[in-house]
Design a protein around this motif. Structure first.
Motif, short mmCIF file in Angstrom:
data_model
loop_
_atom_site.label_atom_id
_atom_site.label_comp_id
_atom_site.label_asym_id
_atom_site.label_seq_id
_atom_site.Cartn_x
_atom_site.Cartn_y
_atom_site.Cartn_z
N LEU A 189 0.87 -1.17 0.00
CA LEU A 189 0.00 0.00 0.00
C LEU A 189 0.91 1.22 0.00
N THR A 190 1.08 1.84 -1.17
CA THR A 190 2.05 2.94 -1.28
C THR A 190 1.34 4.30 -1.31
N SER A 191 2.14 5.33 -1.03
CA SER A 191 1.61 6.69 -1.07
C SER A 191 1.40 7.14 -2.52
N VAL A 192 2.02 6.45 -3.47
CA VAL A 192 1.94 6.84 -4.88
C VAL A 192 0.65 6.34 -5.52
N TRP A 193 0.31 5.08 -5.26
CA TRP A 193 -0.79 4.42 -5.96
C TRP A 193 -1.88 3.86 -5.04
N GLY A 194 -1.61 3.77 -3.73
CA GLY A 194 -2.45 2.87 -2.93
C GLY A 194 -1.97 1.46 -3.26
N PRO A 195 -2.87 0.51 -3.56
CA PRO A 195 -2.43 -0.84 -3.87
C PRO A 195 -1.45 -0.87 -5.07
N THR A 196 -0.28 -1.41 -4.83
CA THR A 196 0.82 -1.39 -5.81
C THR A 196 1.42 -2.79 -5.91
N VAL A 197 1.72 -3.21 -7.14
CA VAL A 197 2.29 -4.55 -7.31
C VAL A 197 3.80 -4.51 -7.07
N ILE A 198 4.26 -5.33 -6.17
CA ILE A 198 5.71 -5.47 -5.98
C ILE A 198 6.20 -6.63 -6.85
N GLU A 199 5.54 -7.77 -6.73
CA GLU A 199 5.78 -8.86 -7.67
C GLU A 199 4.56 -9.74 -7.75
N MET A 200 4.57 -10.70 -8.67
CA MET A 200 3.45 -11.63 -8.80
C MET A 200 3.94 -13.03 -8.49
N TYR A 201 3.05 -13.87 -7.97
CA TYR A 201 3.34 -15.29 -7.78
C TYR A 201 2.40 -16.11 -8.69
N SER A 202 2.91 -17.23 -9.15
CA SER A 202 2.06 -18.13 -9.96
C SER A 202 1.63 -19.33 -9.12
N SER A 222 -1.98 3.70 7.42
CA SER A 222 -2.74 4.93 7.53
C SER A 222 -1.96 6.12 6.92
N MET A 223 -0.63 6.14 7.15
CA MET A 223 0.19 7.22 6.57
C MET A 223 0.18 7.16 5.05
N ALA A 224 0.35 5.96 4.49
CA ALA A 224 0.35 5.81 3.02
C ALA A 224 -1.03 6.18 2.47
N ARG A 225 -2.08 5.78 3.20
CA ARG A 225 -3.47 6.03 2.74
C ARG A 225 -3.77 7.52 2.68
N ASP A 226 -3.37 8.27 3.71
CA ASP A 226 -3.63 9.72 3.72
C ASP A 226 -3.07 10.36 2.46
N ILE A 227 -1.86 9.94 2.07
CA ILE A 227 -1.20 10.58 0.92
C ILE A 227 -1.84 10.13 -0.41
N TYR A 228 -2.05 8.81 -0.56
CA TYR A 228 -2.58 8.39 -1.87
C TYR A 228 -4.02 8.86 -2.05
N LYS A 229 -4.78 8.98 -0.97
CA LYS A 229 -6.16 9.47 -1.07
C LYS A 229 -6.16 10.95 -1.48
N TYR A 230 -5.20 11.70 -0.93
CA TYR A 230 -5.07 13.11 -1.30
C TYR A 230 -4.76 13.21 -2.80
N ARG A 231 -3.80 12.40 -3.23
CA ARG A 231 -3.44 12.39 -4.66
C ARG A 231 -4.66 12.04 -5.52
N GLU A 232 -5.41 11.06 -5.04
CA GLU A 232 -6.59 10.62 -5.78
C GLU A 232 -7.58 11.76 -5.93
N ARG A 233 -7.80 12.49 -4.83
CA ARG A 233 -8.75 13.62 -4.87
C ARG A 233 -8.29 14.68 -5.86
N LYS A 234 -6.96 14.82 -6.00
CA LYS A 234 -6.41 15.86 -6.89
C LYS A 234 -6.21 15.34 -8.32
#
Ligand code: GLY
Length: 492
Positions: free
Chosen positions: A304-317, A461-473
């Motif tokens: 959960l990043t400040s840039v995107w919210g849910p963000t892919v780090i890697e995938m598993y098969s 919560s810290m990451a969420r505050d930032i990505y939600k702000y970005r989303e609003r903008k």
């Protein structure tokens, strides 16, 4: 009903136990490169057979499946997927739960995974650069002064990933040196045994936030998410020490709640849904690009990043390990019915349910793990007590004696109404494991503890505050990246 399970780690023990719970009373056989005592017990109890051999040897696996008359094969680990074992099994006329070679590319190559994510503009994509050789990466590392994650581009058991913070201008030369040394080590050490992939090294932008894994069942049409799980990668309490394959994991409900009746959570239900949507988009994209249908498990190892919210780090098969211990314990629906739904491409007709419960898994490791595995290997192990709730992992049974295999020897699974309670139960179980030659073990006491949960909830919560702000903008995912030779570039 007869099933051949491929793989011999803690994950496969968790799968074997879930298959054994089926009302269809399957006869479970196993094909692995060592005799895992826990799986062996399930095999004996259900009247199956244990086969020893390379898990990438499709011919031997098909012969074993034919010998036991398997209705289907369940592939546990990733390497058989990378070697096309599910494809060969299906070609022989036997059904298989396991990602085919082409779709398993999502996990095998982090470069291909990112290419695909950017091609289809799937949310949660990080900026990256891929390299075939160390020499090719060198000028880039020389010029680039940013915090980065350096990663082996091929899945190599989680080894070799290093995040290098580069904030202090006065340390830039030293940081550059560390980046160069680590990039060289990735290509020349971690990737040296892999000639099945073009790109060897990935440099990615560094992000922060709580990590979690969203594992999904899929038949290629329907994608069914399992409860989100948080793996704890670092060797020691407080997230210190080297990264490991995973020292333990927590889950509660679908979205990593504190407890069944305590809604404090690391991610929200909406973030959980968005993460599963991303996994679905990745599955759709890889199927579209390759023309191959995805039958099995696909998982997003997310942050959960400040840039995107849910963000892919890697995938598993495949299912994660130790994450499998969480989801297989909480699974309410008959796993065999889910497998049949996948095989017959009617997963939408199966009601997949999980218990609303907290599950904490703690791995016990012999000293020496993760960097000196030779020291961690070959110690006799005793499990005192009934062993209920203990998954055997890197352990080998020969002539009635169980010895450590050099990695996590057992995974202790505690359950409860809240994570601290589940953690305490897992902690109690760790006491039942002893190396009888006196060699020491270690495990993390803090997994699922109040203190550790509080830190993770706050980080989310810290990451969420930032990505939600970005989303609003209207700025979600948009950022400026300094690219050598180009200067500042807007990406996203
Ligand atoms: N938990 C890490 C992995 O399964 O690769």
């Amino acid at each position: 009903m007869k099933i051949l399970l491929v793989g011999g780690a803690g994950r496969e023990h968790a799968i074997a136990l879930a298959l054994k719970r089926s009302s269809k009373e399957p006869r479970i056989s196993c094909f692995a490169d060592l005799v895992n005592p826990g799986i062996n017990k399930v095999v004996k109890e259900t009247g199956g057979e244990f086969f020893l051999g390379s898990i990438n040897d499709h011919g031997a696996i098909i012969r074993a499946a034919q010998k036991v008359g398997a209705d289907f094969v369940f592939i546990g680990p990733e390497e058989p997927n990378f070697h096309g074992v599910p494809d060969r099994i299906e070609e022989s006329g036997i059904k298989c739960i396991g990602a085919g070679r082409k779709v398993a590319e999502l996990e095998m190559s982090k470069a291909s995974m990112r290419d695909l994510q950017w091609k289809y503009k799937i949310p949660g994509r990080l900026w990256y650069k891929k390299f075939k050789t160390y020499e090719e990466a060198l000028p880039y590392i020389q010029e680039y002064a940013e915090s980065v994650a350096l990663k082996p581009a091929r899945q190599s058991g989680g080894k070799g990933v290093k995040v290098i913070e580069d904030f202090q201008v006065y340390l830039q030369e030293d940081k550059r040196k560390v980046k160069k040394e680590h990039a060289e080590m990735i290509v020349k050490e971690h990737m040296k045994d892999y000639d099945d992939i073009d790109y060897k090294l990935l440099i990615e932008e560094r992000v922060w936030g709580p990590e979690y894994t969203v594992q999904c069942f899929t038949d290629g049409r329907t994608v069914v998410p399992m409860p989100a799980v948080q793996d704890n990668k670092h060797a020691f309490d407080g997230d210190l020490g080297l990264e490991t394959g995973g020292m333990g994991s927590i889950s509660c409900g679908m979205n990593l709640k504190w407890g069944v009746d305590d809604d404090r959570a690391i991610i929200t239900e909406e973030e959980c849904r968005r993460s599963a949507d991303i996994v679905k988009l990745m599955i759709d994209a890889i199927q579209k690009d390759t023309g191959q249908r995805y039958h099995g498990i696909a998982a997003g190892q997310m942050m959960l990043t400040s840039v995107w919210g849910p963000t892919v780090i890697e995938m598993y098969s495949r299912l994660g390990d130790p994450e499998a211990g969480n989801v297989m314990t909480a699974l309410k629906t008959d796993l065999v019915e889910i497998c049949e739904g996948i095989i017959e491409e009617r997963l939408n007709t199966v009601k997949v349910e999980f218990e609303d419960m907290a599950v904490a898994v703690k791995a016990v490791c012999p000293e020496g793990y993760p960097d000196k595995r030779d020291l961690a290997k070959g110690h006799p192990v005793a499990l005192e007590g009934a062993g209920e709730g203990v998954l055997w992992a890197s352990a080998e049974e020969t002539g009635g004696v169980v010895r450590t295999g050099g990695s996590r020897v057992v995974e202790c699974v505690g359950t409860g109404d809240a994570l601290p309670e589940a953690s305490a139960k897992a902690e109690e179980l760790t006491k039942s494991v002893r190396l009888t030659d006196g060699w020491r073990t270690f495990h993390r006491k803090d997994i699922g503890s109040e203190k550790s949960l509080l830190r993770r909830v706050q980080l989310g919560s810290m990451a969420r505050d930032i990505y939600k702000y970005r989303e609003r903008k209207g700025l979600l995912g948009k950022r400026m990246i300094w690219v050598p030779g180009k200067g500042l570039v807007e990406v996203g």
